[in-house]
Design a protein around this motif. Structure first.
Motif, PDB file in Angstrom:
ATOM      1  N   VAL A 117       0.861  -1.178   0.000  1.00 32.80           N
ATOM      2  CA  VAL A 117       0.000   0.000   0.000  1.00 32.80           C
ATOM      3  C   VAL A 117       0.899   1.230   0.000  1.00 32.80           C
ATOM      4  O   VAL A 117       1.655   1.451   0.956  1.00 32.80           O
ATOM      5  N   ASP A 118       0.836   1.960  -1.099  1.00 35.69           N
ATOM      6  CA  ASP A 118       1.721   3.118  -1.274  1.00 35.69           C
ATOM      7  C   ASP A 118       3.186   2.717  -1.054  1.00 35.69           C
ATOM      8  O   ASP A 118       3.967   3.426  -0.408  1.00 35.69           O
TER       9      ASP A 118
ATOM     10  N   VAL B 286      -2.515   2.125   8.234  1.00 36.52           N
ATOM     11  CA  VAL B 286      -2.976   2.578   6.915  1.00 36.52           C
ATOM     12  C   VAL B 286      -4.482   2.799   6.932  1.00 36.52           C
ATOM     13  O   VAL B 286      -5.255   2.064   6.332  1.00 36.52           O
TER      14      VAL B 286
ATOM     15  N   ILE C 260     -10.186   1.166   1.287  1.00 41.52           N
ATOM     16  CA  ILE C 260      -9.065   1.731   0.535  1.00 41.52           C
ATOM     17  C   ILE C 260      -9.398   3.190   0.213  1.00 41.52           C
ATOM     18  O   ILE C 260     -10.397   3.472  -0.435  1.00 41.52           O
TER      19      ILE C 260
ATOM     20  N   LYS D 167      -7.937   6.110  -1.727  1.00 39.30           N
ATOM     21  CA  LYS D 167      -7.016   6.733  -2.679  1.00 39.30           C
ATOM     22  C   LYS D 167      -5.570   6.297  -2.460  1.00 39.30           C
ATOM     23  O   LYS D 167      -4.637   7.096  -2.451  1.00 39.30           O
ATOM     24  N   LYS D 168      -5.423   5.014  -2.236  1.00 39.79           N
ATOM     25  CA  LYS D 168      -4.092   4.477  -2.031  1.00 39.79           C
ATOM     26  C   LYS D 168      -3.653   3.688  -3.260  1.00 39.79           C
ATOM     27  O   LYS D 168      -4.468   3.124  -3.986  1.00 39.79           O
ATOM     28  N   LYS D 169      -2.346   3.645  -3.459  1.00 47.90           N
ATOM     29  CA  LYS D 169      -1.792   2.850  -4.546  1.00 47.90           C
ATOM     30  C   LYS D 169      -1.662   1.411  -4.053  1.00 47.90           C
ATOM     31  O   LYS D 169      -0.911   1.118  -3.125  1.00 47.90           O
TER      32      LYS D 169
END
Length: 768
Positions: A85-86, A121, A149, A151-153
């Protein structure tokens, strides 16, 4: 010890674990095992690997990689997962405090579920659920969800990891991985090192929620992965995936079968696969469930053990054994001991009869291995392996343990002196015949085993001309601390029983199936003089009798050994890891025994008075260490027969929680022996049905002598006896049997020695 230290109870089918402990990783993997008799996928998190004992053991993949231990192989893990995650790796142990994890296991359907919440997170959650299908034995189906989730990569690394946990390996080589982008299917081919068995692990997957923005294939030496960038849908990603495993012993072309299943399972979807799987379990539980009223913890423990006994059995095959640790790990080589017939089998005898038949057919198919062992040791007939894999050849090494003080290997004689395994199999064949009425099996399979076991005993037994009796010298019985003893009572009685049953079926076949008998005589070159010798031995074999105190000596001169207790011996240890047995362990020259021996004789043979049972139970109980998981259930059965319901219940707690509360060590004498104790699991069925319900079987039929502990209000269980199904309900002061409507015959049985008959659809209730 409090169960809350290990788990909590959601309901009578579901166990829950909140907060993971590193020292429990071995036990989590075993206790939360998804299995189906073909494979066993350990109860580990999706992101764990061999460092946390992740493994998927596959039946019929025996391989020798280290020159000593031939064991089952582990499949590459097609459910391996890495979430970033990010750019931050999620759930990476030892940074486990990143998240709060809750595990749930449903023992009704063998469904493992994990729920993890990130502490770093934005409360990101992972929920993953899987099961080993009973509809398709090659399948492990998984639903994997990431939610909350924001707006997470999100990056997911999915694929098949071939760098697996092996006790004595590695067992796989020549890895080759491929990815079919059109079908979203990966596969990894390999073969076993020694036996060259092809093994194919495939993975199919699809996104239910979310969108793949980028995909990259990464092929490593032993693995193949997909690196995915995924865009969430409504703050959620949901993935369905299917792990498929085939070996060359399953199919001529395991790769095509794996790919075909991968496609089909993807098309059906997780929910449909789950429904089909659950339907099979529903049918199993109709006969195999035992319902306990009055104690929720005990109810869950019973179902835990029944579940593990069921999934340990390769019901799909007549060529494979029940491993002493099932498919929970590679310990004990995925092989059969005497546990299979004496502890695992009884539940199937009276529920899933076809499975019981397959278990015994396995012994028929391994006769040549037993013959080879006998011949190699200078005997005739069939001396079954103490540790028996697919071929029946002896897998038990001569050096099993290590002297932790000197560092030297300890020579054990499990493989050549523990001869009772052969008559134990004869005993099981007789019980199958009584329980099923299946004479065809005996004529076509069982008789050959019975005759060859009798032939072995004939060649192994010694005649003492001074006493005019046959004796069995230099052996060890169930109590493994005392090797090199003479006339172990359990073995002598069991051997006489085996000889008598061989004689019984010889003459039965001579009278009713003379052609079949003649064919068998010619096949194994059996002479009439041998049968005459069996008769003479069975009449003259030395059987230790109760003395003036009603005690039966476990073996010659046992009573001359130092009379002490296990607690005293504990204080004599120099190192807590010392092996207590042969040749110079602290128990060898004492009366302290490892497990039930004389008591084991009582659970199998109803030939002694209650006075004898009482005297021996009271004598041997304080001298038994219970160093084997097989022991508590057998003491429980005898305690119940003596009307000591509360002592039976005490032993129930010792037996039922061996794995649930992790009471047994995973390593002994330097050897890994972790995993599920499948014999203890099977013993729970016996403890309840043969113990509390007091069920016995002989040529006259079924009899019951029920008694119940105070902690339980009622016990319900089902039985299948000679194709007649019925339900038993045991209360504090009552016992009721109800016959199934579809039964074709009247059921005859006795309770407290009073005879009853039960017509189809009717019930009989007895007050006591």
């Amino acid at each position: 010890m409090n169960y809350e230290d290990f788990f909590s109870i959601k309901d009578d089918w579901n166990l829950q674990i909140e907060g993971l402990k590193e020292e429990q990783f071995v036990h989590y993997g075993s206790n939360l095992l998804c299995g189906n008799g073909y494979l066993g996928y350990r109860g580990t998190l999706d992101e764990w690997d061999k460092e946390q004992y992740q493994a998927c053991v596959i039946t019929d993949t025996y391989d020798l990689a280290d020159g000593k231990w031939k064991e089952l192989s582990n499949s590459p893990n097609a459910l391996t997962t890495e979430l970033r995650v990010d750019g931050q790796k999620f759930g990476d142990y030892p940074e486990q405090d990143q998240m709060i994890t809750e595990l749930n296991f449903n023992y009704k359907y063998g469904i493992f579920r994990r729920k993890s919440k990130s502490k770093t997170v934005n409360d990101l959650e992972i929920v993953s659920e899987r099961f080993a299908s009973y509809d398709n034995l090659h399948l492990i189906a998984n639903n994997y969800q990431i939610s909350k989730i924001k707006k997470k990569k999100i990056e997911l690394k999915l694929g098949i990891n071939g760098d697996v946990w092996d006790l004595n390996g590695p067992h796989l080589e020549n890895f080759k991985g491929e990815y079919d982008s059109q079908k979203n299917i990966l596969y990894l081919k390999a073969n076993t090192v020694e036996s060259k068995i092809p093994l194919v692990t495939a993975l199919s997957f699809k996104l239910i929620k979310g969108k793949i923005k980028n995909l990259k294939v990464e092929n490593e030496k032993k693995s193949i992965y997909l690196l995915l960038n995924i865009e969430a849908e409504a703050e959620k990603i949901e993935l369905e995936r299917n792990m498929i495993v085939y070996s060359g012993n399953d199919r001529e072309n395991p790769l095509s079968s794996a790919i075909k299943d991968a496609e089909l399972t993807l098309e059906l979807g997780y929910q449909k696969l789950k429904e089909k799987h659950q339907a099979v379990w529903d049918e199993k539980w109709k006969l195999m469930d035992i319902e306990i009223k009055g104690n929720l913890l005990d109810q869950l423990a019973v179902r835990f053990n029944l579940y593990h006994n069921i999934i340990a059995a390769p019901a799909h095959s007549e060529h494979l054994p029940i491993g002493a640790r099932g498919l929970s790990c590679q310990a004990y080589q995925g092989a059969a001991f005497w546990d299979q017939e004496i502890f695992n089998l009884p539940m199937f005898l009276f529920t899933e009869t076809e499975t019981a038949k397959n278990i015994l057919k396995y012994r028929y198919h391994t006769l040549n291995g037993a013959r080879k062992k006998a011949k190699d040791l200078g005997y005739e007939g069939a001396f079954y392996a103490w540790i028996s894999g697919k071929s029946g050849k002896e897998l038990c090494p001569s050096f099993f343990f290590k002297d932790v003080i000197s560092g030297r290997k300890i020579r054990n004689h499990f493989n050549d002196w523990q001869i009772h395994v052969s008559p134990d199999i004869s005993y099981a064949i007789w019980n199958y015949y009584l329980a099923s009425g299946d004479l065809d099996f005996v004529i076509n399979y069982g008789a050959e085993i019975l005759f060859e076991v009798a032939r072995f005993l004939h060649s192994r037994i010694h005649f003492n001309q001074y006493k005019d009796q046959y004796e069995i010298i230099r052996l060890l019985g169930p109590d493994e601390y005392h090797e090199n003893v003479d006339n172990n009572a359990f073995t002598n009685y069991q051997s006489q029983f085996a000889l008598k049953k061989a004689i019984y079926f010889y003459y039965k076949m001579e009278n009713e199936y003379p052609e079949k008998l003649q064919q068998l005589i010619e096949k194994i070159q059996l002479s009439e003089s041998e049968v005459t010798a069996w008769q003479e031995i069975s009449e003259k074999i030395y059987l230790p009798q109760p003395d003036q105190n009603n005690l039966i000596e476990q073996f010659d001169d046992y009573f001359d050994l130092e009379d002490t207790t296990a607690e005293v011996l504990e204080n004599r240890l120099i190192d807590q890891e010392e092996y207590w047995g042969w040749p110079n362990g602290v128990a060898v020259f004492t009366q302290v025994i490892k497990q039930a021996d004389i008591i084991q004789l009582f659970t199998l043979h109803d030939i002694f008075s209650e006075e004898v049972l009482t005297a021996n139970y009271d004598y041997y109980e304080p001298r038994t260490q219970h160093g084997s998981s097989l022991s508590p259930s057998q003491y429980a059965v005898v305690a119940a027969r003596l009307g000591r319901a509360e002592e039976c219940y005490d032993y129930f707690k010792k037996s039922a929680f061996i794995d649930l509360m992790s009471t047994n060590k995973a390593v002994s004498g330097g050897t890994f022996i972790g995993g599920i104790h499948t014999a203890a699991a099977g013993g729970i069925w016996q403890l309840i049905v043969n113990g509390f319900a007091g069920m016995k079987i002989d040529k006259r039929g079924l009899s019951f002598k029920p008694v119940l502990c105070q902690d339980w209000k009622e016990v319900n269980f089902n039985l299948n006896y000679q194709d007649k199904k019925f339900k038993a309900v045991l209360g504090q002061n009552s016992f009721k049997l109800t016959a199934a409507v579809e039964n074709n015959e009247i059921l005859k049985f006795s309770v407290f020695e009073k005879e009853y008959t039960l017509k189809p659809g009717k019930e009989v209730k007895i007050k006591f």
